[in-house]
Design an enzyme around this catalytic site. Structure first.
Site, PDB file in Angstrom:
ATOM      1  N   GLY A 100      -1.038   6.885  10.635  1.00 56.74           N
ATOM      2  CA  GLY A 100      -0.204   7.804  10.104  1.00 56.74           C
ATOM      3  C   GLY A 100       1.340   7.260  10.339  1.00 56.74           C
ATOM      4  N   LEU A 104     -10.479   8.182  -5.110  1.00 55.22           N
ATOM      5  CA  LEU A 104     -10.630   9.597  -5.887  1.00 55.22           C
ATOM      6  C   LEU A 104     -11.057   9.674  -7.284  1.00 55.22           C
ATOM      7  CD1 LEU A 104      -6.664  10.174  -5.039  1.00 55.22           C
ATOM      8  CD2 LEU A 104      -8.557  11.200  -4.110  1.00 55.22           C
ATOM      9  N   HIS A 141      -0.327  -0.479  -0.162  1.00 54.12           N
ATOM     10  CA  HIS A 141      -1.226  -1.225   0.014  1.00 54.12           C
ATOM     11  C   HIS A 141      -0.531  -2.512   0.717  1.00 54.12           C
ATOM     12  CE1 HIS A 141      -4.973  -3.355   0.199  1.00 54.12           C
ATOM     13  NE2 HIS A 141      -4.326  -4.591  -0.102  1.00 54.12           N
ATOM     14  N   GLU A 173       6.014  -1.846   3.972  1.00 50.75           N
ATOM     15  CA  GLU A 173       5.525  -0.538   3.850  1.00 50.75           C
ATOM     16  C   GLU A 173       6.409   0.671   3.986  1.00 50.75           C
ATOM     17  OE1 GLU A 173       1.462   0.340   4.970  1.00 50.75           O
ATOM     18  OE2 GLU A 173       1.287  -1.816   5.735  1.00 50.75           O
TER      19      GLU A 173
HETATM   20  C1  GAR Z   1      -1.306   0.930   6.170  1.00 53.58           C
HETATM   21  O1  GAR Z   1      -1.273  -0.419   6.646  1.00 53.58           O
HETATM   22  C2  GAR Z   1      -1.564   0.769   4.835  1.00 53.58           C
HETATM   23  O2  GAR Z   1      -0.848   0.217   3.908  1.00 53.58           O
HETATM   24  C3  GAR Z   1      -3.202   0.772   4.694  1.00 53.58           C
HETATM   25  O3  GAR Z   1      -3.689   1.377   5.991  1.00 53.58           O
HETATM   26  C4  GAR Z   1      -2.724   1.082   6.676  1.00 53.58           C
HETATM   27  C5  GAR Z   1      -2.737   2.681   7.119  1.00 53.58           C
HETATM   28  O4  GAR Z   1      -1.798   2.773   8.223  1.00 53.58           O
HETATM   29  N1  GAR Z   1      -3.706   0.836   3.436  1.00 53.58           N
HETATM   30  C6  GAR Z   1      -4.704   0.318   2.696  1.00 53.58           C
HETATM   31  O5  GAR Z   1      -5.218  -0.566   3.285  1.00 53.58           O
HETATM   32  C7  GAR Z   1      -5.111   0.894   1.512  1.00 53.58           C
HETATM   33  N2  GAR Z   1      -5.942  -0.172   0.816  1.00 53.58           N
HETATM   34  P1  GAR Z   1      -1.142   4.326   8.614  1.00 53.58           P
HETATM   35  O6  GAR Z   1      -1.977   5.108   8.862  1.00 53.58           O
HETATM   36  O7  GAR Z   1      -0.612   3.938  10.055  1.00 53.58           O
HETATM   37  O8  GAR Z   1       0.109   4.534   7.711  1.00 53.58           O
END
Ligand code: GAR
Length: 210
Positions: free
Chosen positions: A12, A94, A110, A181
């Protein structure tokens, strides 16, 4: 207020960035109406509860049919009347019914410059491991509209991050999270809240871009 739902599966940190930016008025006019998690043991749920945000857990494994999973998610979201669904580290695909109900209003973050290191199998730290194995000099993050394939929909924003000589997958992941991100995901939400996103097929136009 521009109401959003945030979907999570893990730590999160992206959710926290949105919460923090709303709290210190860097992300204006946006309200997180609810957080939906794909499993009950994820730290993102604690972050949501600490911020006083209503939470729900919907496990894909509780449903045999994709359509009933979609329907369960739609039922949960209905009372909140959200205008945007933000997938912030949400790792469940989804279905078409859910995406049709929120057409053009579901976005995902991503941790790579799509189309590199994306699609099935590239989640969490996997893109960073693959980037190191390839020896690329740049990685980054992408916010895109969601369709029925992993990391496939039209691109909204991207931000590049350098790969340093002494990086491990963990240090690289950390830099991508902080420098890319957590910058472009709130930016993309702001663009939606300002009504500045216009989709034309695979192309996303940002209106009044300077
Ligand atoms: C993040 O790096 C996000 O970009 C990635 O998972 C992580 C979650 O971190 N998402 C993916 O890989 C989707 N394909 P978080 O729960 O700490 O935000």
């Amino acid at each position: 207020m521009f109401d959003i739902a945030v979907f999570v599966s893990g730590g999160g940190t992206n959710l926290q960035a949105i919460i923090d930016q709303i709290a210190d008025h860097r992300l204006c006019g946006v309200h997180i109406a609810c957080v939906v998690a794909s499993q009950d043991r994820c730290f993102a749920l604690q972050r949501a509860r600490s911020a006083g945000i209503p939470t729900h857990v919907v496990k894909r494994s509780s449903f045999t049919e994709p359509a009933s999973f979609d329907q369960a998610l739609l039922n949960i979201l209905r009372p909140y009347q959200v205008q945007l669904v933000v997938l912030a580290g949400y790792l469940t695909l989804l279905g078409p019914d859910f995406l049709a109900a929120y057409k053009g209003r579901v976005i995902n973050i991503h941790p790579s410059l799509i189309p590199a290191f994306s699609g099935t199998g590239f989640y969490g730290i996997k893109p960073h491991e693959a980037a190191l194995a390839w020896g690329v000099r740049l990685i980054g993050a992408t916010v895109h509209l969601v369709d029925t394939a992993y990391d496939h929909g039209p691109i909204i924003l991207q931000k590049a991050v350098p790969v340093l000589a002494d990086d491990t997958a963990q240090t690289l992941q950390q830099r991508v999270m902080q420098d890319a991100e957590q910058v472009i995901l709130p930016q993309a939400i702001a663009l939606f809240a300002q009504g500045r996103i216009k989709q034309e097929g695979r192309i996303v136009r940002i209106l009044n871009e300077i």
